[in-house]
Design an enzyme around this catalytic site. Structure first.
Site, PDB file in Angstrom:
ATOM      1  N   LYS A 176      12.667 -15.196  -9.794  1.00  0.00           N
ATOM      2  CA  LYS A 176      12.440 -14.082 -10.720  1.00  0.00           C
ATOM      3  C   LYS A 176      11.478 -14.601 -11.698  1.00  0.00           C
ATOM      4  O   LYS A 176      10.667 -13.916 -12.249  1.00  0.00           O
ATOM      5  CB  LYS A 176      13.712 -13.682 -11.265  1.00  0.00           C
ATOM      6  CG  LYS A 176      14.808 -12.962 -10.569  1.00  0.00           C
ATOM      7  CD  LYS A 176      14.219 -11.612 -10.294  1.00  0.00           C
ATOM      8  CE  LYS A 176      13.604 -11.226  -9.010  1.00  0.00           C
ATOM      9  NZ  LYS A 176      14.215 -11.157  -7.686  1.00  0.00           N
ATOM     10  N   ARG A 218       4.121  -0.145  -4.715  1.00  0.00           N
ATOM     11  CA  ARG A 218       3.714  -0.635  -3.539  1.00  0.00           C
ATOM     12  C   ARG A 218       2.276  -1.704  -3.460  1.00  0.00           C
ATOM     13  O   ARG A 218       1.925  -1.939  -2.253  1.00  0.00           O
ATOM     14  CB  ARG A 218       3.702   0.278  -2.591  1.00  0.00           C
ATOM     15  CG  ARG A 218       5.133   1.096  -2.337  1.00  0.00           C
ATOM     16  CD  ARG A 218       4.955   2.288  -1.397  1.00  0.00           C
ATOM     17  NE  ARG A 218       4.586   1.608   0.054  1.00  0.00           N
ATOM     18  CZ  ARG A 218       5.571   1.585   0.580  1.00  0.00           C
ATOM     19  NH1 ARG A 218       7.056   1.789   0.397  1.00  0.00           N
ATOM     20  NH2 ARG A 218       5.395   1.175   2.038  1.00  0.00           N
ATOM     21  N   ASN A 270      -2.204   2.140   5.585  1.00  0.00           N
ATOM     22  CA  ASN A 270      -1.174   1.242   5.310  1.00  0.00           C
ATOM     23  C   ASN A 270      -1.121   0.416   6.438  1.00  0.00           C
ATOM     24  O   ASN A 270      -0.321   1.082   7.621  1.00  0.00           O
ATOM     25  CB  ASN A 270      -0.047   1.942   4.518  1.00  0.00           C
ATOM     26  CG  ASN A 270       1.195   0.793   4.292  1.00  0.00           C
ATOM     27  OD1 ASN A 270       0.886  -0.405   4.145  1.00  0.00           O
ATOM     28  ND2 ASN A 270       2.314   1.267   4.380  1.00  0.00           N
ATOM     29  N   GLY A 271      -1.136  -0.966   6.219  1.00  0.00           N
ATOM     30  CA  GLY A 271      -1.007  -1.771   7.543  1.00  0.00           C
ATOM     31  C   GLY A 271      -1.931  -2.619   7.672  1.00  0.00           C
ATOM     32  O   GLY A 271      -2.881  -2.935   7.120  1.00  0.00           O
ATOM     33  N   LYS A 311       5.861  -4.212  -3.702  1.00  0.00           N
ATOM     34  CA  LYS A 311       7.375  -3.953  -3.445  1.00  0.00           C
ATOM     35  C   LYS A 311       7.754  -4.260  -1.917  1.00  0.00           C
ATOM     36  O   LYS A 311       8.610  -4.668  -1.607  1.00  0.00           O
ATOM     37  CB  LYS A 311       7.821  -2.578  -4.137  1.00  0.00           C
ATOM     38  CG  LYS A 311       9.199  -2.433  -4.125  1.00  0.00           C
ATOM     39  CD  LYS A 311      10.017  -3.164  -5.080  1.00  0.00           C
ATOM     40  CE  LYS A 311      11.169  -3.050  -4.968  1.00  0.00           C
ATOM     41  NZ  LYS A 311      12.054  -4.201  -5.766  1.00  0.00           N
ATOM     42  N   CYS A 360       1.074  -1.053   0.106  1.00  0.00           N
ATOM     43  CA  CYS A 360       0.087  -0.158  -0.015  1.00  0.00           C
ATOM     44  C   CYS A 360       0.895   1.197  -0.015  1.00  0.00           C
ATOM     45  O   CYS A 360       1.897   1.318   0.779  1.00  0.00           O
ATOM     46  CB  CYS A 360      -1.036   0.123   1.221  1.00  0.00           C
ATOM     47  SG  CYS A 360      -2.213  -1.094   1.307  1.00  0.00           S
ATOM     48  N   HIS A 407      17.194 -36.701  -5.593  1.00  0.00           N
ATOM     49  CA  HIS A 407      16.615 -37.302  -4.489  1.00  0.00           C
ATOM     50  C   HIS A 407      15.131 -36.679  -4.743  1.00  0.00           C
ATOM     51  O   HIS A 407      14.313 -36.776  -3.838  1.00  0.00           O
ATOM     52  CB  HIS A 407      17.171 -36.551  -3.307  1.00  0.00           C
ATOM     53  CG  HIS A 407      18.604 -37.143  -2.958  1.00  0.00           C
ATOM     54  ND1 HIS A 407      18.967 -38.245  -2.781  1.00  0.00           N
ATOM     55  CD2 HIS A 407      19.839 -36.359  -3.179  1.00  0.00           C
ATOM     56  CE1 HIS A 407      20.438 -38.415  -2.522  1.00  0.00           C
ATOM     57  NE2 HIS A 407      20.989 -37.060  -3.043  1.00  0.00           N
ATOM     58  N   GLU A 421      17.299 -17.966  -6.769  1.00  0.00           N
ATOM     59  CA  GLU A 421      17.059 -16.633  -7.404  1.00  0.00           C
ATOM     60  C   GLU A 421      16.384 -16.539  -8.523  1.00  0.00           C
ATOM     61  O   GLU A 421      15.314 -15.842  -8.999  1.00  0.00           O
ATOM     62  CB  GLU A 421      17.992 -15.689  -6.999  1.00  0.00           C
ATOM     63  CG  GLU A 421      18.119 -14.331  -7.595  1.00  0.00           C
ATOM     64  CD  GLU A 421      16.799 -13.553  -6.695  1.00  0.00           C
ATOM     65  OE1 GLU A 421      16.148 -13.907  -5.938  1.00  0.00           O
ATOM     66  OE2 GLU A 421      16.635 -12.209  -7.213  1.00  0.00           O
ATOM     67  N   TRP A 436      -2.613  -2.615  -1.734  1.00  0.00           N
ATOM     68  CA  TRP A 436      -2.371  -4.043  -1.918  1.00  0.00           C
ATOM     69  C   TRP A 436      -3.370  -4.735  -0.895  1.00  0.00           C
ATOM     70  O   TRP A 436      -3.121  -4.649   0.442  1.00  0.00           O
ATOM     71  CB  TRP A 436      -1.082  -4.442  -1.529  1.00  0.00           C
ATOM     72  CG  TRP A 436      -0.458  -5.620  -1.425  1.00  0.00           C
ATOM     73  CD1 TRP A 436      -0.115  -6.304  -2.968  1.00  0.00           C
ATOM     74  CD2 TRP A 436      -0.341  -6.892  -0.994  1.00  0.00           C
ATOM     75  NE1 TRP A 436       0.245  -7.589  -2.588  1.00  0.00           N
ATOM     76  CE2 TRP A 436      -0.026  -7.967  -1.374  1.00  0.00           C
ATOM     77  CE3 TRP A 436      -0.844  -6.919   0.430  1.00  0.00           C
ATOM     78  CZ2 TRP A 436       0.179  -9.250  -0.581  1.00  0.00           C
ATOM     79  CZ3 TRP A 436      -0.565  -8.017   1.320  1.00  0.00           C
ATOM     80  CH2 TRP A 436      -0.020  -9.368   0.564  1.00  0.00           C
ATOM     81  N   GLU A 491       7.904 -14.736 -10.418  1.00  0.00           N
ATOM     82  CA  GLU A 491       7.380 -13.477 -10.180  1.00  0.00           C
ATOM     83  C   GLU A 491       6.949 -12.842 -11.443  1.00  0.00           C
ATOM     84  O   GLU A 491       5.716 -12.253 -11.540  1.00  0.00           O
ATOM     85  CB  GLU A 491       8.469 -12.620  -9.526  1.00  0.00           C
ATOM     86  CG  GLU A 491       8.632 -12.886  -7.918  1.00  0.00           C
ATOM     87  CD  GLU A 491       9.635 -12.150  -7.521  1.00  0.00           C
ATOM     88  OE1 GLU A 491       9.359 -11.128  -6.612  1.00  0.00           O
ATOM     89  OE2 GLU A 491      11.010 -12.122  -7.959  1.00  0.00           O
TER      90      GLU A 491
HETATM   91  C1  F6R Z   1      11.777 -10.682  -5.071  1.00  0.00           C
HETATM   92  C2  F6R Z   1      11.573  -9.454  -3.944  1.00  0.00           C
HETATM   93  C3  F6R Z   1      11.119  -9.869  -2.712  1.00  0.00           C
HETATM   94  C4  F6R Z   1      11.677  -9.086  -1.532  1.00  0.00           C
HETATM   95  C5  F6R Z   1      11.351  -9.327  -0.193  1.00  0.00           C
HETATM   96  C6  F6R Z   1      12.166  -8.677   0.735  1.00  0.00           C
HETATM   97  O1  F6R Z   1      12.017 -10.202  -6.100  1.00  0.00           O
HETATM   98  O2  F6R Z   1      11.622  -8.450  -4.481  1.00  0.00           O
HETATM   99  O3  F6R Z   1      11.253 -11.293  -2.320  1.00  0.00           O
HETATM  100  O4  F6R Z   1      13.171  -9.514  -1.623  1.00  0.00           O
HETATM  101  O5  F6R Z   1      10.017  -9.010  -0.213  1.00  0.00           O
HETATM  102  O6  F6R Z   1      12.069  -7.204   0.670  1.00  0.00           O
HETATM  103  P1  F6R Z   1      13.077  -6.277   1.402  1.00  0.00           P
HETATM  104  O7  F6R Z   1      14.385  -6.764   0.784  1.00  0.00           O
HETATM  105  O8  F6R Z   1      12.652  -5.175   0.941  1.00  0.00           O
HETATM  106  O9  F6R Z   1      13.145  -6.757   2.910  1.00  0.00           O
END
Ligand code: F6R
Length: 611
Positions: free
Chosen positions: A488, A27, A99-100, A606, A2, A507, A484, A73, A491
């Site tokens: 990616k 966000r 937000n929260g 984000k 949010c 395994h 990772e 969000w 996502e």
């Molecule tokens: C993946 C991504 C999330 C963040 C996670 C932690 O692309 O962006 O998995 O890495 O939400 O966020 P931060 O680093 O802001 O604590």
């Protein structure tokens, strides 16, 4: 999670608030809404992205010098127009964005239902707003006092902006656990979840702390704590340029941020990594070196991509500093009863510095006396401020929801940290220390070379875009890179993907392999190269489609794989910083081939400020 934005001053609020929402859209993008206050209170809100709201308000009354806006969000209640913020109190007098999460909203709602309050949404926000209104009626007090009383009852996290028809120029703001920045203009104030909506108007900002509330009106800002004691606002100068939050000619933020990496890795090293004098200068480490070299154990706490950076750091720190490392998901760690011993050091890794799980996990261990070292990107964020010491990653604002440049900057900081501690602890010789410094300095140029060969990656993305699943395999330092790569791809392309240690595949996951499954191997030259060649053969024998990231000049896997991405050679410890780049690009182009919004993938946000 949010985004909230507010403005009060002598300008029209709508253009400022709507632009702020565009900047904060990363966000959350389930719905967007604004409330404008001038000669009357106007509220407009719409399911979907900010662009849907903009279309919806065409031709409507947008007058007002005070405004608040929200991009959502969804937590409580599905994404629809009714659940979109701002919410209006039952009397119609107040409007609020939030937000929260209000954890005890259900019991407060019950009380209000008994008093004949009606709710038009499923949100916790509408409950809190009506509760504030109810408190004001019952106590016959000012709105300011009612907000304080109500917030003391609240369990959970909030950042709220609230306006009232009775005070057309005032915004009431308060926070606990969700971020709030106030930009100080010329008699005007800008309020937002982060500095990106503020930067083009002023560089003077105030980071509001938990349990503080601000009352802002043109020419006046009052900061208080919830005990009604005045606080002195501390004005900080923003070190950020407008260009850093714009796309700069790229079609998407994600692509821009991938391409930014030669510069961001360099910025992260600038003034710190000095092979010419054999020094690494990082004051957060220098000032705490005794504690760091004597730490019996390091615990790394993070989420998502930052957690993957932590996994690589585990390999590095154990190798270079001989300190045992544990890497913990913050969301699990916060609810465990972890054993924290004297001298243990906690490293927190976070791009946003606001991730709720990481924040609470740190609060818990801080109470137990642990020393917290924060590796954070967003300057002035909550995790940065609650750490005892730390190092910023200096990657600049990361706006694409999928993290890219923040990850390589985190790795750069972690490698410099491991080198510095290892050398001070004498667990690595100067020659090794120096050669890794030189290798690290070479990373930005090597990333440039990888990016130049983007056409090959685009071709591979096109070829495999319709796959239902992907497997990513790597060993040693490249196992977290496989994780990772899978994250990616999930996502931004919505293709199911799993990352696995290449040898562990036997395994279980090998049962998934058939001629339809693309298997991405991270197989650059390292200690495990011969082993991974065998793993590649195992997949080949089962007709899996092999996409291999290999070092330039590779003449073994290159002949076995179906598709090859050759990248510059590097020391195996430095490899992860390069090997992740083709995987970021692959995910981006698969997402693009599928016609998806790679900057704002569905269901994501984000900054995850709820648990
Ligand atoms: C993946 C991504 C999330 C963040 C996670 C932690 O692309 O962006 O998995 O890495 O939400 O966020 P931060 O680093 O802001 O604590």
């Amino acid at each position: 999670m949010c985004g909230i934005v507010g403005y009060t001053g002598n300008k029209q609020a709508y253009p400022i608030v709507i632009k702020g929402l565009q900047r904060l859209e990363y966000r959350g993008y389930d719905s967007a809404g604004i409330a404008l206050l001038g000669s009357s209170l106007k509220i407009y809100k719409k399911k979907g992205k900010v662009s849907a709201l903009e279309k919806d308000v065409i031709g409507k009354d947008l007058e007002g010098n005070t405004g608040i806006g929200h991009t959502r969000w969804a937590t409580h209640g599905e994404p629809n127009d009714a659940n979109a913020h701002p919410h209006q109190s039952q009397s119609g007098r107040l409007a609020m964005i939030h937000n929260g999460i209000i954890e005890n909203y259900a019991s407060i709602k019950q009380e209000l239902l008994l008093k004949d309050y009606h709710f038009t949404s499923d949100t916790d926000t509408e409950v809190l707003l009506n509760f504030i209104e109810d408190v004001q009626y019952n106590n016959e007090c000012s709105l300011e006092e009612a907000i304080r009383i109500a917030l003391k009852r609240v369990v959970g996290a909030y950042c709220i902006l609230l306006i009232s028809k009775d005070e057309p120029e005032t915004i009431y703001a308060a926070r606990k656990g969700s971020p709030l920045v106030i930009g100080v203009g010329d008699g005007e104030y800008f309020l937002a979840s982060d500095a990106s909506p503020i930067i083009e108007y002023t560089k003077e900002v105030i980071y509001v702390n938990d349990f503080e509330m601000a009352i802002v009106r043109p020419g006046e800002l009052i900061l208080k704590n919830l005990g009604n004691e005045k606080q002195t606002p501390f004005i900080t100068k923003l070190d950020m340029e407008l260009a850093a939050i714009e796309k700069g000619g790229f079609e998407h933020f994600m692509l821009k941020e991938i391409y930014d990496q030669p510069d961001t890795v360099f910025d992260c090293q600038r003034g710190r990594l000095l092979p010419e004098t054999g020094q690494i200068i990082m004051s957060g480490i220098d000032n705490n070196m005794d504690m760091l070299i004597n730490a019996p154990r390091i615990i790394i706490v993070a989420c998502g991509t930052s957690w993957h950076a932590g996994l690589i750091a585990e390999y590095w720190i154990e190798e270079l500093c001989r300190i045992p490392v544990e890497v913990e998901y913050a969301s699990e760690f916060r609810y465990r009863n972890p054993v924290i011993n004297k001298g243990d050091v906690i490293i927190a890794i976070s791009q946003s510095g606001e991730t709720a799980d990481t924040l609470v996990a740190l609060e818990n261990v801080k109470k137990q006396g642990a020393f917290i070292f924060g590796i954070v990107n967003v300057v002035g964020s909550s995790i940065a401020r609650m750490s005892h010491a730390g190092a910023y990653t200096h990657a600049g604002p990361e706006i694409g929801v999928a993290s890219t440049k923040a990850f390589t900057a985190q790795l750069t900081v972690l490698m410099m940290m491991a080198l510095k501690i290892g050398y001070a602890k004498k667990t690595i010789a100067y020659e090794r220390y120096y050669s890794l410094m030189v290798e690290l300095v070479a990373v930005p140029n090597k990333i440039r070379q990888i990016i130049k060969n983007v056409a090959g990656i685009q071709r591979i993305a096109k070829k495999y875009k319709d796959a239902n699943d992907f497997l990513f395999l790597g060993r040693g330092y490249n196992f977290p890179i496989a994780l990772e790569g899978a994250l990616k791809l999930k996502e931004v392309s919505y293709i199911h993907a799993e990352g696995y240690p290449a040898a562990e595949m036997k395994h279980g996951p090998i049962a998934l392999v058939d001629e339809t499954l693309p298997v991405v191997f991270v197989a650059t030259r390292d200690t495990y190269y011969q082993k991974i060649v065998s793993n590649v053969q195992e997949i080949k024998a089962r007709k899996g489609k092999i996409i291999a990231v290999v070092a330039e000049g590779d003449d073994v896997i290159t002949h076995i794989a179906n598709d090859v991405i050759a990248i510059p050679d590097a020391d195996e410890l430095i490899g992860p910083l390069l090997n992740v780049i083709p995987l970021q690009l692959l995910s981006y182009y698969v997402g693009i081939e599928k016609g998806l919004d790679v900057d704002k993938p569905r269901n994501l946000a984000k900054s995850v400020t709820v648990e």
